[in-house]
Design an enzyme around this catalytic site. Structure first.
Site, mmCIF file in Angstrom:
data_model
loop_
_atom_site.group_PDB
_atom_site.id
_atom_site.type_symbol
_atom_site.label_atom_id
_atom_site.label_comp_id
_atom_site.label_asym_id
_atom_site.label_seq_id
_atom_site.Cartn_x
_atom_site.Cartn_y
_atom_site.Cartn_z
ATOM 1 N N LYS A 1 0.561 3.389 4.989
ATOM 2 C CA LYS A 1 0.201 3.109 3.595
ATOM 3 C C LYS A 1 0.794 4.237 2.736
ATOM 4 O O LYS A 1 1.995 4.264 2.518
ATOM 5 C CB LYS A 1 -1.311 2.952 3.480
ATOM 6 C CG LYS A 1 -1.843 1.890 4.470
ATOM 7 C CD LYS A 1 -3.314 1.634 4.315
ATOM 8 C CE LYS A 1 -3.932 0.916 5.503
ATOM 9 N NZ LYS A 1 -3.346 -0.334 5.914
ATOM 10 N N ASP B 1 -13.068 6.739 7.502
ATOM 11 C CA ASP B 1 -11.738 6.128 7.489
ATOM 12 C C ASP B 1 -11.078 6.457 6.143
ATOM 13 O O ASP B 1 -11.529 6.013 5.087
ATOM 14 C CB ASP B 1 -11.880 4.605 7.676
ATOM 15 C CG ASP B 1 -10.536 3.892 7.735
ATOM 16 O OD1 ASP B 1 -9.547 4.409 7.184
ATOM 17 O OD2 ASP B 1 -10.474 2.797 8.320
ATOM 18 N N HIS C 1 -6.847 4.600 2.893
ATOM 19 C CA HIS C 1 -6.279 4.399 1.558
ATOM 20 C C HIS C 1 -6.338 5.654 0.682
ATOM 21 O O HIS C 1 -5.943 5.614 -0.484
ATOM 22 C CB HIS C 1 -6.980 3.222 0.862
ATOM 23 C CG HIS C 1 -6.721 1.927 1.569
ATOM 24 N ND1 HIS C 1 -5.600 1.161 1.345
ATOM 25 C CD2 HIS C 1 -7.402 1.304 2.562
ATOM 26 C CE1 HIS C 1 -5.617 0.107 2.139
ATOM 27 N NE2 HIS C 1 -6.709 0.170 2.888
ATOM 28 N N SER D 1 -10.721 -0.440 0.732
ATOM 29 C CA SER D 1 -9.431 -1.128 0.651
ATOM 30 C C SER D 1 -9.384 -2.244 -0.386
ATOM 31 O O SER D 1 -8.339 -2.473 -0.983
ATOM 32 C CB SER D 1 -9.057 -1.691 2.020
ATOM 33 O OG SER D 1 -10.071 -2.543 2.504
ATOM 34 N N ASN E 1 0.824 -1.221 0.000
ATOM 35 C CA ASN E 1 0.000 0.000 0.000
ATOM 36 C C ASN E 1 0.854 1.265 0.000
ATOM 37 O O ASN E 1 0.409 2.321 0.443
ATOM 38 C CB ASN E 1 -0.901 0.011 1.242
ATOM 39 C CG ASN E 1 -1.763 -1.231 1.315
ATOM 40 O OD1 ASN E 1 -2.418 -1.590 0.343
ATOM 41 N ND2 ASN E 1 -1.744 -1.912 2.440
ATOM 42 N N GLU F 1 -15.688 4.409 4.530
ATOM 43 C CA GLU F 1 -14.304 4.668 4.128
ATOM 44 C C GLU F 1 -14.338 5.629 2.951
ATOM 45 O O GLU F 1 -15.334 5.690 2.240
ATOM 46 C CB GLU F 1 -13.626 3.353 3.696
ATOM 47 C CG GLU F 1 -13.482 2.376 4.832
ATOM 48 C CD GLU F 1 -12.916 1.012 4.412
ATOM 49 O OE1 GLU F 1 -12.230 0.924 3.373
ATOM 50 O OE2 GLU F 1 -13.182 0.042 5.132
ATOM 51 N N HIS G 1 -14.016 -1.866 6.868
ATOM 52 C CA HIS G 1 -12.901 -2.706 7.304
ATOM 53 C C HIS G 1 -13.226 -3.486 8.588
ATOM 54 O O HIS G 1 -13.936 -3.010 9.467
ATOM 55 C CB HIS G 1 -11.690 -1.791 7.548
ATOM 56 C CG HIS G 1 -10.399 -2.522 7.688
ATOM 57 N ND1 HIS G 1 -9.776 -2.698 8.894
ATOM 58 C CD2 HIS G 1 -9.613 -3.122 6.760
ATOM 59 C CE1 HIS G 1 -8.646 -3.366 8.712
ATOM 60 N NE2 HIS G 1 -8.522 -3.632 7.423
#
Ligand SMILES: Cc1ncc(COP(=O)(O)O)c(C=O)c1O
Length: 388
Positions: free
Chosen positions: A232, A201, A204, A176, A42, A172, A128
């Protein structure tokens, strides 16, 4: 039977269940040999090996030592942690926050600590594992809304929202395993109308999308609690949560076991993360270039007949279907010195196994062509008739 025997039998049965479903997981060593194309990690901005981060970590080791050596409430909270917090406030415009050892522990602390029995948590169906775990621990009612579907979320808010309980919305900004994003402006608008507590979140999105998608789209002022990770896109390790005021920090410092009873983030890691943010800020003018590259890659894969979704993120899932097939596809790519994630249930639903390709800022046309050729060769190898 002894306790040890009973326990071993139980564990063995669970492991055998995984193995017979073709879902047993194993650790394998990865030593970053030269010449490989790494599409599995990542490190989206290619910062983990950046000299500026290595130098910052080495200097911090000299100055502060290798370990924080204590919980932050004892003596583990150092000047480098404070400096990193301040950099995060300046970068995001959010005025308060704190650091955590991992994104997993931050999510777990937040979602087990804030919602209570009687509250309602509306979470995207694909959030997640760390968040789901926390929510289940909290005792609050959990309802999942359809992935990235703000209409479904709104219908649930209408149906279940009540003035006498706290409603949390959890999602998110870049997913992910799918690499897609919700419409964060629509979520901010919904929050304006329904008054829920929004937890976003950005694990990423950080780095690839600057300080995250909420900041990039101008809605950070509507996010009640923003989670970011530093292992990441920022090339280091650890995580942070950011808030609109100091109350939540005071709460977690007093009540979050994950924060209180754990040796704090190493000063090396904090210094590398700080350097990672500074590098990300320096690199920001190149963002259009790296996003354009992933769009080209998506087009190239689509032209090759792979059903990859559209989007701007560095995460590109290539649907494969079965878990045995995805393992074989990843193995095939390895023979071409390409490392890709083979994602199987329970990480993704049954029948939705996929190769997870994650792109890097420093990759361009040669890497695109190399990947596309290898994938085409893999497809040819599986569709070729078996030799008699
Ligand atoms: C969306 C999301 N949040 C949190 C985490 C956990 O972060 P960390 O790796 O820092 O524990 C991950 C890890 O992959 C993630 O994908």
């Amino acid at each position: 039977m002894s306790a040890e025997r009973i326990l071993k039998n139980r564990i063995r049965a669970e492991l055998d269940g995984r193995a017979s479903a073709g879902l047993r997981r194993e650790l394998s060593l990865w030593e970053e040999p030269g010449g490989w194309l790494n599409l599995a990690d990542n490190d989206y901005l290619d910062l983990a090996r950046d000299p500026a981060l290595a130098k910052a970590a080495a200097e911090a080791a000299d100055r502060h030592g290798c370990s924080a050596s204590a919980s932050p409430l004892i003596s583990g909270y150092r000047a480098i942690h404070r400096e990193l917090e301040r950099e995060l406030f300046a970068w995001t415009g959010l005025p308060a926050g704190m650091l955590w050892n991992t994104g997993f522990s931050a999510n777990q602390a937040v979602l087990s600590g804030l919602p209570r029995k009687g509250d309602l948590v509306l979470a995207d169906r694909l959030v997640h594992h760390s968040m789901v775990r926390g929510i289940l621990q909290s005792g609050a009612r959990l309802i999942r809304f359809r992935h990235n579907d703000t209409d479904h979320l709104e219908a649930l808010l209408r149906q279940h929202g009540r003035a006498d309980r706290v409603v949390f919305v959890v999602t998110e900004s870049v997913f992910s395993m799918d690499g897609d994003s919700p419409d964060v402006r629509a979520l901010a608008d919904l929050r304006g109308r329904h008054g829920f507590f929004w937890i976003l979140d950005e694990a990423h999105a950080v780095g690839w999308h600057g300080a995250g998608l909420a900041v990039e789209t101008g809605v950070a002022g509507s996010v009640d609690l923003l989670v970011g990770t530093m292992g990441k896109g920022l090339g280091s390790h650890g995580a942070y949560t950011l808030f609109q005021d100091e109350t939540l920090r005071e709460y977690f410092v007093n009540f979050a076991g994950e924060f209180i009873y754990s040796t704090y983030l190493s000063p090396l890691v904090a210094a590398a993360a700080l350097a990672g943010i500074r590098r990300a800020r320096e690199l920001a003018p190149q963002q259009t270039t790296w996003i354009t590259e992933t769009r080209r890659l998506r087009e190239q894969l689509m032209e090759g007949g792979f059903a990859v979704p559209d989007g701007d993120s560095p995460i590109i899932p290539v649907p494969i279907g079965g878990s045995a097939e995805v393992m074989a596809a990843a193995e095939f790519l390895r023979t071409h010195q390409i490392l890709a994630g083979a994602i199987r249930p329970p990480t993704v639903p049954a029948g939705e196994s996929r190769l997870r390709l994650s792109w890097k800022r420093t990759y361009g046309e040669p890497e695109r062509n190399r990947l596309a050729e290898a994938l085409l060769a893999w497809r040819e190898s599986v569709s070729a008739p078996a030799t008699p």
